[in-house]
Structures are given as structure tokens and as C-alpha cells.
Write an enzyme that holds these catalytic residues in place. Structure first.
Site, mmCIF file in Angstrom:
data_model
loop_
_atom_site.group_PDB
_atom_site.id
_atom_site.type_symbol
_atom_site.label_atom_id
_atom_site.label_comp_id
_atom_site.label_asym_id
_atom_site.label_seq_id
_atom_site.Cartn_x
_atom_site.Cartn_y
_atom_site.Cartn_z
ATOM 1 N N HIS A 1 -7.049 -5.915 2.152
ATOM 2 C CA HIS A 1 -5.792 -5.680 2.770
ATOM 3 C C HIS A 1 -5.176 -6.445 3.845
ATOM 4 O O HIS A 1 -5.899 -7.288 4.381
ATOM 5 C CB HIS A 1 -6.274 -4.359 3.713
ATOM 6 N N GLU B 1 -12.199 3.271 -1.156
ATOM 7 C CA GLU B 1 -11.867 4.245 -1.800
ATOM 8 C C GLU B 1 -11.670 4.118 -3.153
ATOM 9 O O GLU B 1 -11.677 4.559 -4.196
ATOM 10 C CB GLU B 1 -10.247 4.896 -1.331
ATOM 11 N N VAL B 2 -11.058 2.689 -3.423
ATOM 12 C CA VAL B 2 -10.590 2.154 -4.941
ATOM 13 C C VAL B 2 -11.930 1.361 -5.202
ATOM 14 O O VAL B 2 -11.816 0.276 -4.809
ATOM 15 C CB VAL B 2 -9.427 1.700 -4.892
ATOM 16 N N HIS C 1 -10.494 -5.543 -3.130
ATOM 17 C CA HIS C 1 -9.271 -5.900 -2.781
ATOM 18 C C HIS C 1 -9.399 -6.157 -1.309
ATOM 19 O O HIS C 1 -10.374 -5.646 -0.805
ATOM 20 C CB HIS C 1 -8.638 -4.526 -3.204
ATOM 21 N N ASP D 1 0.853 -1.126 -0.067
ATOM 22 C CA ASP D 1 -0.056 0.243 0.019
ATOM 23 C C ASP D 1 0.911 1.327 0.015
ATOM 24 O O ASP D 1 1.914 1.161 0.814
ATOM 25 C CB ASP D 1 -0.957 -0.192 1.282
ATOM 26 N N ILE D 2 0.483 2.406 -0.737
ATOM 27 C CA ILE D 2 1.291 3.489 -0.849
ATOM 28 C C ILE D 2 1.196 4.287 0.345
ATOM 29 O O ILE D 2 2.288 4.967 0.761
ATOM 30 C CB ILE D 2 0.686 4.234 -1.979
HETATM 31 P P1 5GP Z 1 -9.881 1.317 0.453
HETATM 32 O O1 5GP Z 1 -10.161 2.097 1.204
HETATM 33 O O2 5GP Z 1 -10.527 1.433 -0.986
HETATM 34 O O3 5GP Z 1 -10.135 -0.140 0.886
HETATM 35 O O4 5GP Z 1 -8.416 1.236 0.157
HETATM 36 C C1 5GP Z 1 -7.702 1.711 -1.005
HETATM 37 C C2 5GP Z 1 -6.144 1.595 -0.616
HETATM 38 O O5 5GP Z 1 -5.433 1.893 -1.646
HETATM 39 C C3 5GP Z 1 -5.514 2.705 0.484
HETATM 40 O O6 5GP Z 1 -4.897 2.199 1.367
HETATM 41 C C4 5GP Z 1 -4.788 3.674 -0.482
HETATM 42 O O7 5GP Z 1 -3.481 4.107 0.565
HETATM 43 C C5 5GP Z 1 -4.128 2.590 -1.542
HETATM 44 N N1 5GP Z 1 -3.817 3.142 -2.630
HETATM 45 C C6 5GP Z 1 -4.474 4.398 -3.257
HETATM 46 N N2 5GP Z 1 -3.815 4.573 -4.470
HETATM 47 C C7 5GP Z 1 -2.481 3.682 -4.528
HETATM 48 C C8 5GP Z 1 -1.621 3.617 -5.104
HETATM 49 O O8 5GP Z 1 -1.475 4.596 -6.414
HETATM 50 N N3 5GP Z 1 -0.489 2.878 -5.067
HETATM 51 C C9 5GP Z 1 -0.888 1.848 -3.829
HETATM 52 N N4 5GP Z 1 0.242 1.123 -3.820
HETATM 53 N N5 5GP Z 1 -1.727 2.101 -3.049
HETATM 54 C C10 5GP Z 1 -2.771 2.816 -3.222
#
Ligand code: 5GP
Length: 125
Positions: A112, A105-106, A110, A39-40
Site C-alpha cells: 500500500h 485480506e487479499v 501487495h 484502492d477501492i
Molecule cells: P490487505 O488487507 O490485504 O493488505 O489489503 C487489501 C486491499 O485491497 C484493501 O485495502 C482493499 O480495500 C483493497 N481491495 C479489495 N478488493 C479490491 C478491488 O476489487 N479493487 C481495488 N481497487 N481494491 C480492492
């Protein structure tokens, strides 16, 4: 057609771009079914994302439309990545956010993987 409340799959989402190699990532594992990368913005010493290589927006979409082979391949990858990261013995947490209440967010399904320290309570009260 996606079946979740998140709408149709967006080909421009950041994980789709990572899968296509348009955006770099720190890759941990890749096969036909899954890609795992750091994760970034890590929230733990180990914070790795595992994503299916197919176009699925959410758990509902993935479980409804993915083949048995894709589903098995994806979850096998989650388990083997956690093990390869050395998290089996100390323990780790997997988490998947779905939709607004979970702050997804994405819009590409996915999981984690968090580890590397004691992780505290399951949810923030
Ligand atoms: P969500 O909130 O959708 O479960 O988590 C999305 C995750 O994707 C977040 O923890 C965020 O830091 C990670 N993320 C967003 N953009 C990028 C990226 O460009 N590269 C990587 N490696 N992680 C990302």
C-alpha cells in the site's frame, strides 16, 4: 510452491482477476513487473496498491521465489509510482500486510502507498 503460511496461490483472488483484466481498476502504472492502482476503499487521500504481476501470496513467497529482476522491478515501481503521485516531498507511507495478525485480506503480495495528508503514528496502539 508458496512458502508462506498463507497456502497455495489462489488464481481466483481479486488481484489475480484485476491482473487478467476480468475486474476493472483505476490503473496508475503497469509494466512487466508491477501493476499499481487506486484502492477501492481509500484510507487516505492517496491510497494506491502496487502488486507484482507474478503469482506470489506474500513477502515470504515473493522473496523466496521471485527472480532478482522481478524483485528489483517491483520495488523500483513502488518508488517511481510514489514519486509520480507527487508524494516525494510531502512524504508518504508504504505498508504491506502479511497474514492474520496484519489482517491481510487479499492473498496476492501487495504494497500500500498512503499519502496526501499527515499520517499520524506508525501503528494504532
Ligand atoms: P490487505 O488487507 O490485504 O493488505 O489489503 C487489501 C486491499 O485491497 C484493501 O485495502 C482493499 O480495500 C483493497 N481491495 C479489495 N478488493 C479490491 C478491488 O476489487 N479493487 C481495488 N481497487 N481494491 C480492492
Amino acid at each position: 510452491m508458496p512458502v508462506s503460511g498463507l497456502g497455495d496461490y489462489d488464481n481466483a483472488n481479486i488481484f489475480a482477476r484485476i491482473l487478467r483484466g476480468e475486474v476493472p481498476c483505476r490503473e496508475v502504472f503497469r509494466d512487466r513487473f508491477a501493476l499499481a492502482f487506486h484502492d477501492i476503499q481509500p484510507r487516505a487521500p492517496v491510497h494506491v496498491l502496487v502488486i507484482p504481476t507474478g503469482r506470489y501470496v506474500s513477502m515470504a513467497d515473493f522473496s523466496a521465489r521471485a527472480s532478482q529482476e522481478e524483485i528489483a522491478g517491483f520495488f523500483k515501481a513502488v518508488g517511481s509510482v510514489a514519486k509520480a503521485l507527487g508524494l516525494e516531498e510531502p512524504g508518504y507511507r508504504i505498508l504491506a500486510n502479511m497474514g492474520g495478525h496484519a489482517h491481510q485480506e487479499v492473498p496476492h503480495f501487495h504494497v500500500h502507498i498512503f499519502g496526501g495528508r499527515p499520517l499520524g503514528a506508525m501503528l494504532v496502539e
